[in-house]
Design an enzyme around this catalytic site. Structure first.
Site, PDB file in Angstrom:
ATOM      1  N   ASP A 178     -11.185  -1.258   3.807  1.00  0.00           N
ATOM      2  CA  ASP A 178     -11.958  -0.098   3.352  1.00  0.00           C
ATOM      3  C   ASP A 178     -12.121   0.892   4.499  1.00  0.00           C
ATOM      4  O   ASP A 178     -11.880   2.097   4.372  1.00  0.00           O
ATOM      5  CB  ASP A 178     -13.334  -0.609   2.871  1.00  0.00           C
ATOM      6  CG  ASP A 178     -14.137   0.445   2.134  1.00  0.00           C
ATOM      7  OD1 ASP A 178     -13.640   1.571   1.993  1.00  0.00           O
ATOM      8  OD2 ASP A 178     -15.262   0.130   1.713  1.00  0.00           O
ATOM      9  N   TYR A 199     -17.843  -8.181  -0.106  1.00  0.00           N
ATOM     10  CA  TYR A 199     -18.246  -7.326  -1.227  1.00  0.00           C
ATOM     11  C   TYR A 199     -18.573  -8.134  -2.477  1.00  0.00           C
ATOM     12  O   TYR A 199     -19.346  -7.702  -3.319  1.00  0.00           O
ATOM     13  CB  TYR A 199     -17.146  -6.321  -1.589  1.00  0.00           C
ATOM     14  CG  TYR A 199     -16.912  -5.249  -0.558  1.00  0.00           C
ATOM     15  CD1 TYR A 199     -17.632  -5.226   0.630  1.00  0.00           C
ATOM     16  CD2 TYR A 199     -15.974  -4.250  -0.756  1.00  0.00           C
ATOM     17  CE1 TYR A 199     -17.425  -4.249   1.580  1.00  0.00           C
ATOM     18  CE2 TYR A 199     -15.758  -3.265   0.193  1.00  0.00           C
ATOM     19  CZ  TYR A 199     -16.484  -3.279   1.355  1.00  0.00           C
ATOM     20  OH  TYR A 199     -16.275  -2.308   2.304  1.00  0.00           O
ATOM     21  N   ASP A 202      -9.602   4.568   5.411  1.00  0.00           N
ATOM     22  CA  ASP A 202     -10.187   5.910   5.565  1.00  0.00           C
ATOM     23  C   ASP A 202      -9.854   6.491   6.931  1.00  0.00           C
ATOM     24  O   ASP A 202      -9.547   7.678   7.053  1.00  0.00           O
ATOM     25  CB  ASP A 202     -11.716   5.857   5.397  1.00  0.00           C
ATOM     26  CG  ASP A 202     -12.120   6.074   3.950  1.00  0.00           C
ATOM     27  OD1 ASP A 202     -11.265   5.891   3.061  1.00  0.00           O
ATOM     28  OD2 ASP A 202     -13.297   6.409   3.702  1.00  0.00           O
ATOM     29  N   ASP A 222     -11.535  -4.583  15.659  1.00  0.00           N
ATOM     30  CA  ASP A 222     -12.069  -3.586  16.598  1.00  0.00           C
ATOM     31  C   ASP A 222     -10.938  -2.956  17.403  1.00  0.00           C
ATOM     32  O   ASP A 222     -10.899  -1.736  17.613  1.00  0.00           O
ATOM     33  CB  ASP A 222     -13.157  -4.189  17.505  1.00  0.00           C
ATOM     34  CG  ASP A 222     -12.874  -5.627  17.926  1.00  0.00           C
ATOM     35  OD1 ASP A 222     -11.890  -6.209  17.433  1.00  0.00           O
ATOM     36  OD2 ASP A 222     -13.620  -6.162  18.758  1.00  0.00           O
ATOM     37  N   LYS A 230     -10.812 -10.672  12.171  1.00  0.00           N
ATOM     38  CA  LYS A 230     -11.798 -10.863  13.248  1.00  0.00           C
ATOM     39  C   LYS A 230     -11.877 -12.367  13.495  1.00  0.00           C
ATOM     40  O   LYS A 230     -12.938 -12.999  13.412  1.00  0.00           O
ATOM     41  CB  LYS A 230     -13.140 -10.262  12.788  1.00  0.00           C
ATOM     42  CG  LYS A 230     -14.186 -10.172  13.846  1.00  0.00           C
ATOM     43  CD  LYS A 230     -13.953  -9.066  14.861  1.00  0.00           C
ATOM     44  CE  LYS A 230     -15.022  -9.096  15.935  1.00  0.00           C
ATOM     45  NZ  LYS A 230     -14.660  -8.376  17.149  1.00  0.00           N
TER      46      LYS A 230
END
Ligand code: NAD
Length: 355
Positions: free
Chosen positions: A244, A142, A248, A220, A188
Site C-alpha cells: 500500500d 488489514y 503510492d 525501510d 521486514k
C-alpha cells in the site's frame, strides 16, 4: 478471437476516460482481427442513484461472466454524506472481492518526454524508472482481528498463511518473466514473524524460477532505494501493508496520477483493470481529463487477461509516440504549454495504434 469485456464507467470523469479506452480497443480489434464485445454496467454513485445500492447483483453477474472488467472510477461529493454502508467505495471493494482478486499490480513508469514531472534529480534515475509493485490484497494486518483492551490499548493481528504467499509469489515470478526477470521481495523479516514466513516461502518458490533473479530488501531500505536508485527495481513482491505504502511512493515519483494504470487479479485470467486515480469531480464533464491511465489499463487487460502481448505493446508504443510528439493533456502540460482535450488525446492514441 472474441472477448467479452464488462465496462464499469462509474462517476465523475469515469465515462469520459472509458470512452477513449474503448476507442483505442476498437482500433486494436480492427488491426489484429479480434472482436471485443462490451457490456456496460453500473457501479458506485451512478448505481446508488439508479437502484439505491453501489453494486447491483446484475453488475456482479455480468462481470463474473466476462473475460475481463475495465473500470473508470467511483465516488464524488454528491455521495459523501450518505450512509457509509452504501457509499460508492463499497461498490469498488465489493467488485474486487466478488472477482476473487488477491493481487494488485501497479506499474510505475516514467516516460522520457515527461522526465521533468519526476520530483527526483535526473542523476537518480539511472537507466530510467519502469517497475511494477505486486501487492497482496487479502491478508496482512488489514484483515486480522482488531480489538481494544479495557485500558484502551489497541491491537491489530498480522497474519499470512503459506498458501496466500505462494499464490502471489507465483504471480510475481510469472510477471517478471514477461519483463526483465528480476523480483525484489520486500518484507521486514528482521522483526516480524509474518515476514519471516513470507521470506522463507518466497525463497522456496524462487527455486522454481531459476531464470529469474531474486533479491530481498527490508521495507525501510526499499522505501529509501525507491527514491535513491529506482532503476534497480523490476517487480517488487510485497504484502498488503508494505505494498500500500510503496505503490503510492512509486507512483508519485512518475509525475502525474493521470498516467498510472492498475490490475487486480485472482487465480484465473479474469481481472479488474482501472486507473489508480479517482473520479476527479473537479474536472468531470469538461473533457480535459487525461485518458492515458485508463488506456494503459486496457493494455494491461490485453496482456494479463487475454495474453495478447503484441496488442498491449502496440497501445503502449502509441502512447510513447504521442508523448514524444509533444501532445499533452492539462495535467501533464508544462506551464504555458498548449494542452489538448481528453477526446483529442484518445483520438491521437487511436490514430497512432492504427498507423
Ligand atoms: P482523484 O484522483 O479523483 O483526484 C485528485 C486530483 O487529481 C484532482 O485534482 C483531479 O482533477 C486530478 N486527476 C485525477 N485523475 C486525473 C486525470 N485522469 N486527468 C487529469 N487530472 C486528474 O482523487 P480525489 O479528489 O481524492 O477523489 C475524488 C473522488 O474519487 C472521491 O469521491 C474518492 O473517494 C474517489 N476515488 C475513487 C477511486 C476509485 O474509483 N478507484 C480512487 C480514489 C478516489
Amino acid at each position: 478471437m472474441k472477448y467479452h469485456i464488462a465496462l464499469l464507467k462509474g462517476d465523475g470523469i469515469g465515462p469520459e476516460i472509458i470512452d477513449e479506452a474503448v476507442k483505442c480497443l476498437d482500433v486494436v480489434a480492427k488491426k489484429f482481427g479480434h472482436e471485443f464485445e462490451y457490456d456496460t454496467q453500473i457501479i458506485g454513485g451512478e448505481a446508488i442513484d439508479a437502484v439505491g445500492v453501489p453494486l447491483p447483483q446484475e453488475t456482479v453477474d455480468v462481470c463474473l461472466a466476462s473475460d475481463a472488467v475495465l473500470m473508470g472510477a467511483v465516488g464524488g461529493p454528491r455521495w459523501d454524506t450518505i450512509d457509509p454502508s452504501i457509499r460508492p467505495e463499497v461498490g469498488l471493494l465489493g467488485i474486487r472481492k466478488a472477482l476473487g482478486t488477491f493481487v494488485n499490480i501497479r506499474p510505475a513508469k516514467l516516460y522520457a518526454p515527461l522526465a521533468d514531472a519526476c520530483p527526483l534529480k535526473p542523476e537518480r534515475l539511472g537507466s530510467g524508472l519502469d517497475l511494477i509493485v505486486c501487492r497482496e490484497l487479502t491478508g496482512d494486518v488489514y484483515f486480522g482481528r482488531k480489538w481494544r483492551d479495557d485500558d484502551g490499548t489497541g491491537h491489530d493481528d498480522m497474519n499470512y498463511t503459506i498458501p496466500e504467499i505462494e499464490r502471489i509469489a507465483h504471480r510475481a515470478y510469472a510477471l517478471a518473466r514477461k519483463r526483465r526477470n528480476h523480483v525484489t521481495c520486500v518484507d521486514k523479516a528482521n522483526v516480524l514473524e509474518t515476514s519471516r514466513v513470507w521470506r522463507e516461502t518466497v525463497e522456496r518458490i524462487a527455486c522454481e524460477y531459476p531464470d529469474v533473479t531474486t533479491d530481498y530488501q527490508y521495507v525501510d531500505n526499499a522505501s529509501m532505494q525507491l527514491v535513491l536508485n529506482p532503476s534497480q527495481f523490476d517487480v517488487i513482491l510485497t504484502g498488503n501493508l508494505f505494498g500500500d505504502i510503496l505503490s503510492d511512493e512509486a507512483s508519485c515519483i512518475t509525475g502525474s496520477i493521470g498516467m498510472l494504470p492498475s490490475a487486480s487479479l485472482g487465480d484465473g485470467p479474469l481481472g479488474l483493470y482501472e486507473p489508480i486515480h479517482g473520479s476527479a469531480p473537479d474536472i468531470a464533464g469538461k473533457n480535459i481529463a487525461n485518458p492515458i491511465a485508463t488506456i494503459l489499463s486496457a493494455a494491461m487487460m490485453l496482456r494479463y487477461s487475454f495474453n495478447l502481448d503484441a496488442e498491449a505493446q502496440t497501445i503502449e508504443d502509441a502512447i510513447d509516440a504521442v508523448l514524444e510528439a509533444g501532445l499533452r493533456t492539462g495535467d501533464i502540460a508544462k506551464q504555458n504549454e498548449q494542452s489538448i482535450s481528453c477526446t483529442e488525446m484518445g483520438n491521437a492514441i487511436a490514430n497512432a495504434i492504427a498507423s
